[in-house]
Design an enzyme around this catalytic site. Structure first.
Site, PDB file in Angstrom:
ATOM      1  N   ASN A   1       2.869  -7.051  -3.772  1.00  0.00           N
ATOM      2  CA  ASN A   1       3.481  -5.725  -3.920  1.00  0.00           C
ATOM      3  C   ASN A   1       3.541  -5.124  -2.515  1.00  0.00           C
ATOM      4  OD1 ASN A   1       2.675  -2.831  -6.038  1.00  0.00           O
ATOM      5  ND2 ASN A   1       4.617  -3.550  -5.270  1.00  0.00           N
TER       6      ASN A   1
ATOM      7  N   ASN B   1       9.549   4.904  -3.958  1.00  0.00           N
ATOM      8  CA  ASN B   1      10.110   3.660  -4.468  1.00  0.00           C
ATOM      9  C   ASN B   1      11.350   3.264  -3.669  1.00  0.00           C
ATOM     10  OD1 ASN B   1       8.282   3.321  -6.776  1.00  0.00           O
ATOM     11  ND2 ASN B   1       9.257   5.177  -7.545  1.00  0.00           N
TER      12      ASN B   1
ATOM     13  N   CYS C   1       0.124   4.396  -6.738  1.00  0.00           N
ATOM     14  CA  CYS C   1       0.354   2.951  -6.682  1.00  0.00           C
ATOM     15  C   CYS C   1      -0.964   2.277  -6.358  1.00  0.00           C
ATOM     16  CB  CYS C   1       1.417   2.606  -5.650  1.00  0.00           C
ATOM     17  SG  CYS C   1       1.676   0.822  -5.463  1.00  0.00           S
ATOM     18  N   GLY C   2      -1.454   1.458  -7.265  1.00  0.00           N
ATOM     19  CA  GLY C   2      -2.760   0.840  -7.100  1.00  0.00           C
ATOM     20  C   GLY C   2      -2.821  -0.166  -5.968  1.00  0.00           C
ATOM     21  N   ASN C   3      -1.755  -0.954  -5.792  1.00  0.00           N
ATOM     22  CA  ASN C   3      -1.754  -1.925  -4.697  1.00  0.00           C
ATOM     23  C   ASN C   3      -1.583  -1.226  -3.348  1.00  0.00           C
ATOM     24  OD1 ASN C   3      -2.025  -4.388  -6.216  1.00  0.00           O
ATOM     25  ND2 ASN C   3       0.054  -4.044  -6.954  1.00  0.00           N
TER      26      ASN C   3
ATOM     27  N   HIS D   1       3.269   4.088 -18.254  1.00  0.00           N
ATOM     28  CA  HIS D   1       3.443   2.664 -18.555  1.00  0.00           C
ATOM     29  C   HIS D   1       3.693   2.442 -20.038  1.00  0.00           C
ATOM     30  CE1 HIS D   1       2.329   1.142 -14.583  1.00  0.00           C
ATOM     31  NE2 HIS D   1       1.478   2.150 -14.548  1.00  0.00           N
TER      32      HIS D   1
ATOM     33  N   GLU E   1       9.046  -2.146 -12.521  1.00  0.00           N
ATOM     34  CA  GLU E   1       8.643  -0.841 -12.023  1.00  0.00           C
ATOM     35  C   GLU E   1       9.837   0.096 -11.929  1.00  0.00           C
ATOM     36  OE1 GLU E   1       5.612  -0.108  -9.153  1.00  0.00           O
ATOM     37  OE2 GLU E   1       5.370  -2.259  -8.769  1.00  0.00           O
TER      38      GLU E   1
ATOM     39  N   CYS F   1       1.660  -4.935  -9.785  1.00  0.00           N
ATOM     40  CA  CYS F   1       1.595  -3.487  -9.980  1.00  0.00           C
ATOM     41  C   CYS F   1       0.161  -3.148 -10.374  1.00  0.00           C
ATOM     42  CB  CYS F   1       2.574  -3.028 -11.056  1.00  0.00           C
ATOM     43  SG  CYS F   1       2.472  -1.261 -11.439  1.00  0.00           S
TER      44      CYS F   1
ATOM     45  N   GLY G   1      -0.049  -0.820 -13.306  1.00  0.00           N
ATOM     46  CA  GLY G   1       0.411  -1.575 -14.472  1.00  0.00           C
ATOM     47  C   GLY G   1      -0.632  -2.554 -14.971  1.00  0.00           C
TER      48      GLY G   1
END
Length: 279
Positions: free
Chosen positions: A13, A64, A73-75, A164, A213, A222, A225
């Site tokens: 990602n 985005n 955004c976790g990553n 989500h 996404e 994600c 996600g």
């Protein structure tokens, strides 16, 4: 204007990171649309601004590929933690990052003086429709029927900082994500659009998944996600609470632990390359 950037990725990602401790970006929406193009520019899933914060060690703003601003955004947040640690803005192994979904706490894994991974306290997963948001009359949508593209689907809707919609399918690898993903993203029941996950539970500790996404299309991973998919698997009875679950994405594996109080996400953060771009 010659703008320095760092390309970083977490499980594939990939985002273009701008150091706003040093630089000023006037129109991040347009910048993300320009730089994210994989054929005519740097290429990535979007642009992330790493900024000073009055209430945390750093602030993250993520945009985005279509220019829309995301809440979390976790990553990307793991990469933000790596950047501020490696560049000396916060030389601590516990780092706080301010996001549009609140302040997140990262426990950094450091090797040879460099951060290589992080465990992120993502906050509690919510199935409340108003939190996601999703338009429905029910108290929650867990393994609930929804019609998309004229076909019935079983969906679980959850917020893990971003909206989500999770579907469990027979084979994510062969799933027609390019056709189905956009229909979920822009379904009228999701007023802010939605990220859609299509997953298969391999066993109680292992899930395979792909993700569409909102604003970016299919990405190799994600983080929010993966957290949402693990929470949905537990809600549907496939997996157990307070257990490490491996989420296998196209770009790599994230480890998710869902507890009654919060969701923990653990994964890598890596620099791809650095450079300058004319904007």
């Amino acid at each position: 204007m010659r703008l320095p950037f760092t390309k970083m990725q977490g499980c594939g990602n990939d985002y273009i990171y701008i150091d706003c401790f040093q630089e000023t970006v006037g129109d991040p929406e347009a910048l993300s649309r320009k730089l994210s193009d994989r054929h005519f520019s740097v290429g990535g899933d979007g642009v992330v601004l790493i900024c000073p914060s009055e209430r945390a060690d750093a602030k993250m703003r993520m945009f985005n590929a279509d220019g829309s601003e995301g809440r979390m955004c976790g990553n990307a947040i793991r990469c933000v933690g790596k950047y501020v640690y490696d560049h000396g803005y916060c030389k601590k192994e516990i780092i706080t990052v301010d996001t549009k979904s609140g302040i997140k706490t990262l426990a950094m894994t450091v090797r040879d003086g460099k951060a290589v991974a992080a465990r992120v306290d993502m906050g509690r997963a919510s199935f409340t429709p108003a939190d996601i948001p999703v338009l429905c009359d029910a108290d929650c949508l867990i393994d609930s029927p929804v019609e998309v593209l004229g076909k019935p689907w079983r969906v679980t809707c959850v917020s893990t900082g971003t909206p989500h919609c999770v579907c469990f399918v027979d084979d994510p690898a062969s799933f027609p994500l390019e056709q189905v993903g956009p229909a979920f993203e822009r379904h009228p029941m999701f007023p802010d659009r939605v990220n859609a996950e299509f997953a298969k539970v391999l066993d109680e500790r292992t899930i395979e998944m792909r993700v569409w996404e909102r604003g970016s299309g299919e990405t190799l991973a994600c983080g929010t996600g993966a957290c949402a998919t693990a929470a949905a698997a537990i809600a549907c009875g496939y997996c157990k609470m307070d257990t490490d679950i491996e989420l296998r994405l196209r770009g790599g594996t994230l480890t998710i632990r869902v507890t009654p109080e919060t969701v923990y996400m653990t994964g890598p953060a890596e620099v791809a390359f650095e450079g300058f771009v004319e904007v």
